[in-house]
Every structure is written in structure tokens, then in C-alpha cells.
Design an enzyme around this catalytic site. Sequence first.
Site, PDB file in Angstrom:
ATOM      1  N   CYS A  74      -4.820   4.034   9.813  1.00 49.43           N
ATOM      2  CA  CYS A  74      -5.216   5.449   9.896  1.00 49.43           C
ATOM      3  C   CYS A  74      -6.700   5.571  10.217  1.00 49.43           C
ATOM      4  O   CYS A  74      -7.285   6.631  10.071  1.00 49.43           O
ATOM      5  CB  CYS A  74      -4.898   6.151   8.581  1.00 49.43           C
ATOM      6  SG  CYS A  74      -5.751   5.419   7.186  1.00 49.43           S
ATOM      7  N   PHE A 107       0.862  -1.191   0.000  1.00 50.82           N
ATOM      8  CA  PHE A 107       0.000   0.000   0.000  1.00 50.82           C
ATOM      9  C   PHE A 107       0.899   1.242   0.000  1.00 50.82           C
ATOM     10  O   PHE A 107       0.760   2.133   0.831  1.00 50.82           O
ATOM     11  CB  PHE A 107      -0.941   0.020   1.219  1.00 50.82           C
ATOM     12  CG  PHE A 107      -1.762  -1.235   1.392  1.00 50.82           C
ATOM     13  CD1 PHE A 107      -2.983  -1.350   0.744  1.00 50.82           C
ATOM     14  CD2 PHE A 107      -1.323  -2.291   2.183  1.00 50.82           C
ATOM     15  CE1 PHE A 107      -3.755  -2.498   0.899  1.00 50.82           C
ATOM     16  CE2 PHE A 107      -2.088  -3.437   2.335  1.00 50.82           C
ATOM     17  CZ  PHE A 107      -3.303  -3.544   1.698  1.00 50.82           C
ATOM     18  N   ALA A 125      -2.669  -5.709  -3.108  1.00 51.20           N
ATOM     19  CA  ALA A 125      -1.737  -6.179  -2.079  1.00 51.20           C
ATOM     20  C   ALA A 125      -2.174  -7.524  -1.483  1.00 51.20           C
ATOM     21  O   ALA A 125      -1.328  -8.351  -1.127  1.00 51.20           O
ATOM     22  CB  ALA A 125      -1.611  -5.138  -0.983  1.00 51.20           C
ATOM     23  N   ASP A 155       0.757  -0.494   5.316  1.00 45.17           N
ATOM     24  CA  ASP A 155       0.009   0.711   5.715  1.00 45.17           C
ATOM     25  C   ASP A 155      -1.252   0.828   4.856  1.00 45.17           C
ATOM     26  O   ASP A 155      -1.321   1.657   3.946  1.00 45.17           O
ATOM     27  CB  ASP A 155       0.919   1.942   5.534  1.00 45.17           C
ATOM     28  CG  ASP A 155       0.191   3.254   5.821  1.00 45.17           C
ATOM     29  OD1 ASP A 155      -0.802   3.236   6.577  1.00 45.17           O
ATOM     30  OD2 ASP A 155       0.632   4.304   5.304  1.00 45.17           O
ATOM     31  N   ASP A 174       1.194  -1.090  -4.914  1.00 51.70           N
ATOM     32  CA  ASP A 174      -0.043  -0.322  -4.734  1.00 51.70           C
ATOM     33  C   ASP A 174      -0.986  -0.671  -5.880  1.00 51.70           C
ATOM     34  O   ASP A 174      -0.549  -0.928  -7.003  1.00 51.70           O
ATOM     35  CB  ASP A 174       0.227   1.188  -4.725  1.00 51.70           C
ATOM     36  CG  ASP A 174      -0.936   1.968  -4.099  1.00 51.70           C
ATOM     37  OD1 ASP A 174      -0.792   2.424  -2.945  1.00 51.70           O
ATOM     38  OD2 ASP A 174      -1.989   2.113  -4.757  1.00 51.70           O
TER      39      ASP A 174
END
Length: 411
Positions: free
Chosen positions: A355, A244, A295, A315, A266
Amino acid sequence: MSGKLNMTSAAIHSEEALQHVDLKRDVTKHLKRGHRWIFANCFDEARTGKSGIRLLKFKGEPLALGIWQADTQLRFRVLLLTEEPIFRRNNIERTLELYFDSQWRKALEIRKTFDLSITNSFRLINGEGDGLPGLIVDIYNDTAVIKHDHPIMEKVWNAKAIAEKIQAAYPHIKCVYLKRRNDESEKGVNIVGTLAPEVQFLENGVLFASNIRDAAKTGFFLDQRDNRKIIQHFSSGKTVLNLFSYTGGFSLFAAKGGAKEVTSVDIAKVAIEAVERNFKINNLPTTHHDVAADAFDYLEKQILEKKRYDLVITDPPSFAPNEKSVEQAKAAYTKVFSNSIKLVNSEGLFAASSCSSHISSQEFMEICQESFSRARKRATLVYFGAQPVDHPYPLAMEELRYLKFALFRLD
Ligand code: SAH
């Protein structure tokens, strides 16, 4: 949404006759502690009206000035409480001006920590974290990007006045661009100057290029800055897999730290092309493979091929956009993390990040524990990171501490 921007000279724009909204529930304590959000269930259901700046009242008494969002569950975003000394009941415009200036000054003070010869990309205004709900301002070298999270914010925040303040604080800024959502017909407007097709900027001495107009967010994921620096320190001589990768933030820092080989993966082809571009402009000798792929599929394939790396970074995007999707998101994180761990050499490193603001730090660590357990590996936590100094949040708003990053060494 109209392309017109408002005409006043004040940074916060309020309509001449200030209307008020009545709170149904007593959330005074919550606001006095510094929380800035009030949800729709605290108001009379029938009261929606137009969005804009309103005076919040409880039992007829003024309590706060803030932004009313008529069409979202998040219904009211506090600017300031009426108990604050700068509040002038008979001069709302002046109150807003004084408030903006004091928040702006405090925001600049934090950002002074950046040495622009090393890092000239940073978030200047982080919404409620800087006391200015709905307003994001990111700096990329000589370009500033303004972004909002609700259409009303274009009326509330006067982009022209804000651009003047940006240029007063940073005279090297040549372009101020207002970026709208990527799916809107007009992606953005130039407030000052003209947005360049490619903007180059520095993060801790590494050069990045971004096509701000089409990029995700305002152009780059500025919030991983400190965590990328950690990756730099742990990359010397290593083979690195960055999943990612977006435009290669972690990949470039691994290379800068002396990685032997870096693979970036990605799903977005444009992001992978940008990784190549970023390697090129930094002139780094590291061997790099830039792969446009899913991924999840890539991991399965690499596991079958028994591939191994010294350092794997994972990530993913936020798998939990809302509270309802948390359980599903936990399962997706666990799957992608445990498969990533399977690719790490013994005594190698694994960096996991999330996140999603709907996953707490504690839940994130539980996901990591479960992922190691599924991969039948044990690990030691080497470092735990979060968002950097230019992404502050009010202490009372733990939900705005969204970024988690953990670096593990396999035992
Ligand atoms: N680590 C990056 C930011 C990652 S953002 C940085 O430091 O800049 C998340 C990225 O995941 C986006 O670039 C998005 O294109 C990518 N992505 C989303 N779903 C994906 C998938 N299934 N496989 C691979 N990449 C994916």
C-alpha cells in the site's frame, strides 16, 4: 487542536477576506492537466503565514482556489482553477458551494454501484480523488466517519454541513463521527448521534465488526475489497496463511470461499482478537488459528518447521512512508515476500500486496520477481489488482494510485 468546529452552513469554510499567495514558478500546465499539489519550493521561502483557503496567483493573475498548508512540504492543494465556469471572483463563498455540490454529486454517482444489502461499507469521499483535498468520508452501515490528514482541514471542511449532506444522501445513517489521529488526546467527536462501541457492517456479504474509535484508519481497510473477493474465489478446500491480517479481512473471505483451515498472524493483539470476533459473528465452520506474533519471526519459525500452505497472503503495512525510505522498504518487502513464498506448496498460490505510494506498480513487480528468485521458485501471474472504485484518483496524480495486489501460482 481545538475541539471547536466552525459555524457556517457551507460545506467549505473560507475566511471572510480571502487572502492570496503568489506562485514563484510556473506550474500552470501541471495544474491544467489536473494535478492538485504544489510543493513549498514553488513559493517564496519566507512566505508561510497561516493555513487556510487562499487564492493562488501567478504573475499577479488569479490561477486557482485551494488550501494553503503553511507547515508542510505539500504547501498548496488545489480545489478549483479560476478558469472553471463556476468561479466567481466576487463571490468566493458561492463558488465554493457550487464546487462542493458538483464534486459531491459526482462522488455519489460512483458509489451508487454498491448494493447496500451486500456491501454497506465504502469510501464516500476519497480526498483529491473526489476533488475534495484533505477530506475522507467512510461509511460503515449506519455510521459515517470523517477523517482529515492535516489539522487545518477541521476548519476548512464544515463537519456539520457535511453530516447533513451525508444524511440527505443516506437517510439510514444515524451517527456521523469525526475521527482524529489515534495519538491525539481527544480521539474524535460525534457530529450527529453517538458512536457505538462496535459497528457491524457488510462487505460482499461478509459481516465485520469494528471498534471505530480505536481502530486503524477510519475502522477498516476498505481498499482491499476487490482483492479479498479474488481470495474468496481461490480458497476452496485450501489451507491458508494470512500474514499481517489486521482484523482478518482476507481470512474471512478465504473461509467464505470454503478454505479448510485459515491462520491469521498480526503483531497487534487487539487485531487478532477482532479476527476471532469476526469469525464468530459470521458463524463460519472453518478451522482458524489466530496468532498474535511478529510476521517476520513467525515466517522464520515456520520455514524451520517445514510448514506448507496452499495459499499464503502477505499484505504488510507501508514500509516506505517517504521517498528516502524506498530502498530500505524494497529490502523489507523482498525479505518478507521471499520467506512467504518458501511456505507455499508446489502449484500453490501466493498473494502479495503493498500500500506504499512510493513504490510504483513496476517496482512492486520487480520486488516480486526478486522475491521468487531468492526463494528459487518460478511463478505465473494469475491476477493483478489495485484500489477499488471508491478510491478514485485524478489521472494526472499517478502517485495516488498506491495499492498493488498480485496473485501468483507457483509453477
Ligand atoms: N490485510 C489487512 C490489512 C493489513 S494492515 C486487511 O485486509 O484488513 C497491516 C497490518 O500489519 C496491521 O494490522 C499491523 O498491526 C500489522 N503489522 C505491522 N507490523 C507487523 C509485524 N512485524 N508482524 C505482524 N504484523 C504486523
